[in-house]
Design an enzyme around this catalytic site. Structure first.
Site, PDB file in Angstrom:
ATOM      1  CB  SER A 185      -1.023   0.012   1.324  1.00  0.00           C
ATOM      2  OG  SER A 185      -1.567   1.321   1.156  1.00  0.00           O
ATOM      3  CE1 TYR A 210      -4.296  -2.066   4.732  1.00  0.00           C
ATOM      4  CE2 TYR A 210      -3.599   0.132   4.086  1.00  0.00           C
ATOM      5  CZ  TYR A 210      -3.984  -1.034   3.723  1.00  0.00           C
ATOM      6  OH  TYR A 210      -4.119  -1.439   2.469  1.00  0.00           O
TER       7      TYR A 210
END
Length: 331
Positions: free
Chosen positions: A127, A152
């Site tokens: 990501s 995350y």
């Protein structure tokens, strides 16, 4: 040739499975169908895939290591495209255990399965959030990424390090893809475009954080999938030890997958207003914890390796999403 796609009922997993099936490739998809967002939407994606005779689906959680190993043993996958994960930056503030389970334990299980069954290529989702508090733009894969601003992001960076270590130790050829703000038809309801569209059509205000002073490298789903299918055939090269090469190169690479052109959030909203033909009511709010002000991908590594750079504009991409949304919800 059989390809495994984890998270096949997810946004990117669904589109990737569809593309590979259209190419005549046998695909096995797994997903735990959790309720982080609409299970009905996930099942509808699977219905779209069920028309392909070369697609097989099995409900499975990657945290279940024995089941995952048995699946690898049964199919002897040529490639593995690992897209299953607990997504969402803000959700990680309230539900950290989900990230430890799926993103860390689950990914370790995938690596272990690859260790023992050695597909020729492991592609896994990282990501753009790994860049965290970096202020050097555009974001380059060579940049240090040791300042995550959410759990995350930290879990995705951990995935990159885990994959690198398994590549070094066991020769697994692995490519990590740092996705930048993916959007498009069949997208996730927790993402901004989906939430904005729903709110505007329901005559509700949309929440715009940091008073609109945000930019994102919005990347259309077709560009994401094109990157994946090209990279699938180009695993990282590596050289084993010889008398001339004492230390082998590690067959592990990272790529930014982004449009390479940041768009201001307010401009993105204007594209959506134009596509809907409705002006949004805007609720201006401060920056939220875990967010960053700007993302911008340097995609030169991707372009060099597979001769492709994402190119779909937000005007085109947003219009396609709105067309799908109206059709799916019969609006």
């Amino acid at each position: 040739m059989t390809v495994l796609i984890t998270g096949a009922a997810g946004f990117i997993g669904f589109h990737t499975a569809k593309r590979l099936c259209e190419q005549g490739i046998d695909v096995v998809g797994i997903d735990n169908l959790n309720d982080y967002y609409s299970v009905e939407l996930k099942r509808d994606r699977l219905k779209e895939l069920s028309v392909f005779e070369n697609f097989r689906f099995q409900t499975m959680d990657i945290v279940d290591k024995p089941a995952l190993l048995a699946l690898f043993e049964a199919h002897g996958f040529t490639e593995v495209i690992h897209l299953a994960a607990q997504a969402g930056v803000r959700y990680s503030l309230d539900n950290p255990d989900a990230y430890g389970s799926s993103n860390l334990v689950g990914f370790l299980n995938v690596l272990e399965a690859c260790r023992y069954h050695m597909p020729r290529h492991l592609i896994y989702a990282s990501s753009s959030s790994v860049y965290g508090a970096n202020d050097k733009l555009p974001f380059c894969i060579e940049d240090a990424v040791d300042q995550p601003v959410s759990l995350y992001a930290a879990s995705k960076r951990a995935n990159e390090l885990m994959a690198h270590s398994y590549s070094h130790l066991f020769g697994i050829q692995a490519s990590g893809l740092r996705f930048f703000t993916v959007y498009g038809p069949w997208g996730r309801p927790d993402m901004a475009l989906f939430k904005f569209t729903r709110a505007i059509l329901e005559n509700q205000p949309i929440d715009i954080y940091n008073n609109g002073q945000m930019s994102r490298d919005f990347t259309y789903i077709d560009d994401i999938v094109e990157s994946i299918v090209r990279l699938r055939l180009r695993p990282p090269s590596w050289q084993p030890p010889t008398k001339d090469v004492i230390t082998p190169s590690v067959p592990s690479k990272l790529y930014n997958i982004g449009r390479g052109m940041p768009v201001k959030l307010l401009d993105f909203v204007e594209c959506l207003e134009s596509a809907l033909g409705i002006e949004a009511k805007r609720n201006m709010l401060p920056m939220q914890a875990g967010d960053v002000e700007k993302t911008w991908a340097d995609v030169s590594a991707l372009a060099k390796w597979v001769d492709f750079s994402p190119s779909v504009t937000v005007q085109t991409g947003v219009a396609e999403f709105v067309r799908w949304y109206r059709n799916y919800y019969r609006i």
